[in-house]
Motif scaffolding. Sequence first.
Motif, mmCIF file in Angstrom:
data_model
loop_
_atom_site.group_PDB
_atom_site.id
_atom_site.type_symbol
_atom_site.label_atom_id
_atom_site.label_comp_id
_atom_site.label_asym_id
_atom_site.label_seq_id
_atom_site.Cartn_x
_atom_site.Cartn_y
_atom_site.Cartn_z
ATOM 1 N N SER A 71 0.836 -1.200 0.000
ATOM 2 C CA SER A 71 0.000 0.000 0.000
ATOM 3 C C SER A 71 0.874 1.254 0.000
ATOM 4 C CB SER A 71 -0.934 0.005 1.213
ATOM 5 O OG SER A 71 -1.757 -1.132 1.184
ATOM 6 N N ASP A 105 -6.441 -0.595 -4.099
ATOM 7 C CA ASP A 105 -5.774 -1.206 -2.950
ATOM 8 C C ASP A 105 -6.628 -2.397 -2.539
ATOM 9 O OD1 ASP A 105 -3.673 -1.334 -1.062
ATOM 10 O OD2 ASP A 105 -4.967 -0.467 0.480
ATOM 11 N N GLU A 106 -6.003 -3.559 -2.418
ATOM 12 C CA GLU A 106 -6.714 -4.825 -2.159
ATOM 13 C C GLU A 106 -7.618 -5.185 -3.341
ATOM 14 O OE1 GLU A 106 -5.804 -6.695 0.172
ATOM 15 O OE2 GLU A 106 -4.996 -5.431 1.772
HETATM 16 MG MG LIG Z 1 -1.937 -2.838 2.287
#
Ligand SMILES: [Mg+2]
Length: 464
Positions: free
Chosen positions: A34, A129-130
């Motif tokens: 991240s 993200d993810e």
């Molecule tokens: Mg992360």
Amino acid sequence: MSSKISPQQGPQTLFLTTEADIAIYGGAAGGGKSFALLLTPLPYVGIKGFGTVIFRRDYGMIFSEGSLWDESMRLYTALGNVTVKRGQAEMRFTDRKGDTISKISYRHIARDDELSNWQGSQICQICFDELTHFSQKQFFYMLSRNRSTCGVRPFVRATCNPDADSWVAKFISWWINDETGYAIQERSGVLRWFIRRGEEIHWADSKTDLIEQFGLKTREEQAEPKSVTFIASTIYDNKIMLSKNPEYLANLKALPIVERERLLSGNWKIKPAAGLFFKRTQIGDMLPIIPADVKTWVRSWDLAATSEDEGGEPAYTAGVLMGKRSNGRYIVADVINRRLSSSDVRATIKHTAATDNARLGRVAVRLPKDPGQAGKDQAESMLKFLAGYNVKAIAESGSKEARAEPVAAQWQSGNFDIVVGDWNEMYFTQLESFPSSKFKDMVDATSTAFAELENVFDITSLIT
Ligand SMILES: [Mg+2]
Ligand SMILES: Nc1ncnc2c1ncn2[C@@H]1O[C@H](COP(=O)(O)OP(=O)(O)OP(=O)(O)O)[C@@H](O)[C@H]1O
């Protein structure tokens, strides 16, 4: 301050320098994914009209404690002229006059039907993200919005942790060893090309291959193939985190097997599956009789949560009799597993305690304690009912998988023997099908029996 912000050697640097249209940074937990994602727009924020949208699945995840927003605030505001618009979930890079040059926005897409909100939009850089939290439809829809008029070639950057059931596992399968589920190191960062026709994705090693294969003639057609790369990382690539926060690694190591494989080792194939915890072939021996050298005994019970299940039949109650021998080995000597009404449960536990004690000497009885006052009252009444026996009621914590880990580790190391009995088949069948099985009562009683034996052992070792 700004000079200190830089990617770490290895996968982070690879992620920041890759030429791929779509780069998926998919490690195990804590690899610095991240953080690296937030660095990816930085080379472009000085370009007029550049824009990034960073997506998370839920709105709450954008602003939660230690979230992307917090990390962005720390990172970007140290870099220069940034106007923070928290209400709009946006950060604007401005010139000296305060006019906006470029923008980083934080958005969420929870459902497919929200995609129409993005119709007609153009986003030069799209970040997820993810990624495994998004549907394939969401990803490809947004890919169609990945356009640019600012001169920067549009690109997509995404992070994720392994999830064998997600569409991402299939999408990146070329980068993953089909047998082990781990990333193939030599392929990490290597580019491949794809073209999507209908729902089908066609892959090739080069753009030219796809141009030829699909007879792409015009400039627009030839712009259709997109390059993809997958970059693997684990916590071991994040040296900063390892030194700043060493307990994070210990936490990963302490996870139950499926989560540990995913988040520590980056396994894209592992799922909760039968045989992962116990296999009958892993035991030492089938013993014809109970050996004489058992030092400590426990009968542990898993009680039916309710006395009647949906069909009106009582649920299962399981009682596992386990012992630890003077040579350090464990045995399971008897297992009871019956559908019992609540009054029969009490009687069965008492009769079994009497029989066990008569046969074997001191056998501790362990019972689960349900949460709340009702659980406490029930446990107290059971303790009274079983007065005269060595009995304990203990609240259980963590998942059934986490509870099974310690006993499964001993079982897998061959430290268990099983006494022959007509219950053997039923017991093995449930243990082998854990954790995907519907019923887990005998497994849970096995886990708590083992926990009890080890505690008893700890206490005696303190005394002697
Ligand atoms: Mg992360
Ligand atoms: N290049 C860097 N410089 C300074 N700190 C870094 C760097 N890379 C990572 N870190 C630190 O490591 C921490 C963990 O990194 P990050 O949250 O990006 O990991 P992750 O792979 O996204 O983890 P998860 O799988 O839990 O989402 C960050 O909070 C940050 O403090």
